[in-house]
Design an enzyme around this catalytic site. Sequence first.
Site, PDB file in Angstrom:
ATOM      1  CD  GLU A  59      91.630 -27.416 -40.284  1.00  0.00           C
ATOM      2  OE1 GLU A  59      91.654 -26.373 -39.591  1.00  0.00           O
ATOM      3  OE2 GLU A  59      92.596 -27.815 -40.968  1.00  0.00           O
ATOM      4  CG  ASN A 117      93.913 -30.195 -42.884  1.00  0.00           C
ATOM      5  OD1 ASN A 117      94.293 -29.081 -43.237  1.00  0.00           O
ATOM      6  ND2 ASN A 117      93.203 -30.397 -41.781  1.00  0.00           N
ATOM      7  CD  GLU A 149      91.484 -26.309 -43.941  1.00  0.00           C
ATOM      8  OE1 GLU A 149      92.582 -26.485 -43.361  1.00  0.00           O
ATOM      9  OE2 GLU A 149      90.501 -25.790 -43.384  1.00  0.00           O
ATOM     10  CG  ASP A 179      95.725 -25.263 -44.237  1.00  0.00           C
ATOM     11  OD1 ASP A 179      95.651 -24.237 -43.526  1.00  0.00           O
ATOM     12  OD2 ASP A 179      95.552 -26.406 -43.790  1.00  0.00           O
ATOM     13  CD  GLU A 236      95.598 -22.259 -39.382  1.00  0.00           C
ATOM     14  OE1 GLU A 236      94.874 -23.153 -39.820  1.00  0.00           O
ATOM     15  OE2 GLU A 236      96.828 -22.320 -39.366  1.00  0.00           O
TER      16      GLU A 236
HETATM   17  P1  C2E Z   1      96.429 -26.854 -40.122  1.00  0.00           P
HETATM   18  O1  C2E Z   1      95.641 -27.521 -41.186  1.00  0.00           O
HETATM   19  O2  C2E Z   1      96.982 -25.494 -40.420  1.00  0.00           O
HETATM   20  O3  C2E Z   1      95.456 -26.839 -38.870  1.00  0.00           O
HETATM   21  C1  C2E Z   1      95.401 -25.835 -37.899  1.00  0.00           C
HETATM   22  C2  C2E Z   1      96.190 -26.183 -36.679  1.00  0.00           C
HETATM   23  O4  C2E Z   1      96.138 -25.099 -35.778  1.00  0.00           O
HETATM   24  C3  C2E Z   1      95.647 -27.399 -35.910  1.00  0.00           C
HETATM   25  O5  C2E Z   1      96.756 -28.069 -35.309  1.00  0.00           O
HETATM   26  C4  C2E Z   1      94.794 -26.710 -34.839  1.00  0.00           C
HETATM   27  O6  C2E Z   1      94.572 -27.524 -33.701  1.00  0.00           O
HETATM   28  C5  C2E Z   1      95.656 -25.524 -34.523  1.00  0.00           C
HETATM   29  N1  C2E Z   1      94.906 -24.416 -33.938  1.00  0.00           N
HETATM   30  C6  C2E Z   1      93.664 -23.993 -34.261  1.00  0.00           C
HETATM   31  N2  C2E Z   1      93.300 -22.926 -33.523  1.00  0.00           N
HETATM   32  C7  C2E Z   1      94.346 -22.661 -32.700  1.00  0.00           C
HETATM   33  C8  C2E Z   1      94.582 -21.667 -31.689  1.00  0.00           C
HETATM   34  O7  C2E Z   1      93.745 -20.803 -31.402  1.00  0.00           O
HETATM   35  N3  C2E Z   1      95.791 -21.694 -31.060  1.00  0.00           N
HETATM   36  C9  C2E Z   1      96.733 -22.636 -31.362  1.00  0.00           C
HETATM   37  N4  C2E Z   1      97.877 -22.607 -30.691  1.00  0.00           N
HETATM   38  N5  C2E Z   1      96.558 -23.588 -32.301  1.00  0.00           N
HETATM   39  C10 C2E Z   1      95.367 -23.590 -32.964  1.00  0.00           C
HETATM   40  P2  C2E Z   1      96.874 -29.662 -35.319  1.00  0.00           P
HETATM   41  O8  C2E Z   1      95.535 -30.270 -35.106  1.00  0.00           O
HETATM   42  O9  C2E Z   1      97.986 -30.003 -34.391  1.00  0.00           O
HETATM   43  O10 C2E Z   1      97.288 -29.986 -36.804  1.00  0.00           O
HETATM   44  C11 C2E Z   1      98.553 -29.609 -37.301  1.00  0.00           C
HETATM   45  C12 C2E Z   1      98.653 -29.784 -38.789  1.00  0.00           C
HETATM   46  O11 C2E Z   1      98.600 -31.163 -39.156  1.00  0.00           O
HETATM   47  C13 C2E Z   1      97.487 -29.161 -39.560  1.00  0.00           C
HETATM   48  O12 C2E Z   1      97.676 -27.783 -39.674  1.00  0.00           O
HETATM   49  C14 C2E Z   1      97.572 -29.900 -40.879  1.00  0.00           C
HETATM   50  O13 C2E Z   1      98.565 -29.337 -41.713  1.00  0.00           O
HETATM   51  C15 C2E Z   1      98.029 -31.276 -40.442  1.00  0.00           C
HETATM   52  N6  C2E Z   1      96.869 -32.190 -40.394  1.00  0.00           N
HETATM   53  C16 C2E Z   1      95.948 -32.355 -39.425  1.00  0.00           C
HETATM   54  N7  C2E Z   1      95.045 -33.299 -39.758  1.00  0.00           N
HETATM   55  C17 C2E Z   1      95.398 -33.755 -40.984  1.00  0.00           C
HETATM   56  C18 C2E Z   1      94.861 -34.754 -41.885  1.00  0.00           C
HETATM   57  O14 C2E Z   1      93.833 -35.394 -41.644  1.00  0.00           O
HETATM   58  N8  C2E Z   1      95.522 -34.936 -43.067  1.00  0.00           N
HETATM   59  C19 C2E Z   1      96.644 -34.207 -43.386  1.00  0.00           C
HETATM   60  N9  C2E Z   1      97.231 -34.470 -44.560  1.00  0.00           N
HETATM   61  N10 C2E Z   1      97.171 -33.280 -42.587  1.00  0.00           N
HETATM   62  C20 C2E Z   1      96.557 -33.042 -41.395  1.00  0.00           C
HETATM   63 MG    MG Z   2      94.095 -27.084 -42.305  1.00  0.00          MG
HETATM   64 MG    MG Z   3      96.363 -23.875 -41.570  1.00  0.00          MG
HETATM   65 MG    MG Z   4      99.072 -24.750 -40.178  1.00  0.00          MG
END
Ligand code: C2E
Ligand code: MG
Ligand code: MG
Ligand code: MG
Length: 281
Positions: A59, A117, A149, A179, A236
Amino acid sequence: ALLQQPQASTMPTSKPKQSSLHAQYFSIQDIESGLAAGAFIPYFQPQINLESGLLHGVEALVRWHYGCQIIMPDHFLPIIESQQLILPMTKSVIEQTLKQMISWREAGLPDIQVSINLSAAYLNQLNLPQLMTDLLQEYPVNSSHITFEITERISLESNQPTLDTITRLRLKGFYLSLDDFGTGYSSLAQLDRLPFNEIKIDKSFVMHALSSPISRVIVESSVALAKQLGVRCVAEGIESQACEQFLKDSGCDIGQGYLYSRALPSHAFQQWALEYLKKSS
Ligand code: C2E
Ligand code: MG
Ligand code: MG
Ligand code: MG
């Protein structure tokens, strides 16, 4: 109001740590210059096939390289989304991700599924089906290797143009994932409206599946729902072996979480993946 927030130059000289940086520290100008400088960079977190243990995909998760700090999406996405900057950011993340897919292939990685995403509410302004057609001419990867997603922070119910855009992506062969399943608007009703191929169970349920009976039931019934609908199920937030075992026993297809790896910069992911392939083959 955002425009009146302190500029980078007026921030305290002792820099706050990553976790204490909040949206109000950033001005729109900071974000615009970050976008112009290509400072919004996708990191990549592996996804593992729970049955075979093989690498399923990755991802793309955006990070902002802000000076010498790495800012997480929760701290800047709300501003980006409120200022219509989501379109250039999305474009940049997609293009960089496609570029990386080509270079992973050149480094000898087999083709994997790559998830990107999308903030659904802003999609109708980005002509994504056309953009993807153009980009895939420049970066020749198969649309079936890309999963979008869809994250819903506001309801799409009455947004027909966005629903049409998403449907057109599916018709072009891209995969669609719902998602944050179980939270907010990412719910059962959406499954009926859009041709999703995958349900992604939110980490808030996965992380508590072993300690909270309600989370456990939500995870189990989401997996069962995916099976009934014939769509892939991804969990996830898998942080422990016990949690992984629970998801395997539940019949979940794909796992993602810190147990395997955090999101890594492209080159670090490539190293990780080559190592993992050696171990798992
Ligand atoms: P998401 O799409 O639900 O992504 C999963 C989030 O859970 C990611 O946080 C990831 O780092 C985190 N995660 C994965 N495995 C674990 C785990 O085992 N433990 C914990 N505590 N966390 C875990 P992240 O990277 O901070 O991203 C947060 C949200 O920001 C994402 O949730 C998504 O909704 C958004 N996002 C990230 N990148 C993009 C992007 O390029 N475009 C858009 N529109 N939204 C994005
Ligand atoms: Mg995602
Ligand atoms: Mg998610
Ligand atoms: Mg999320």
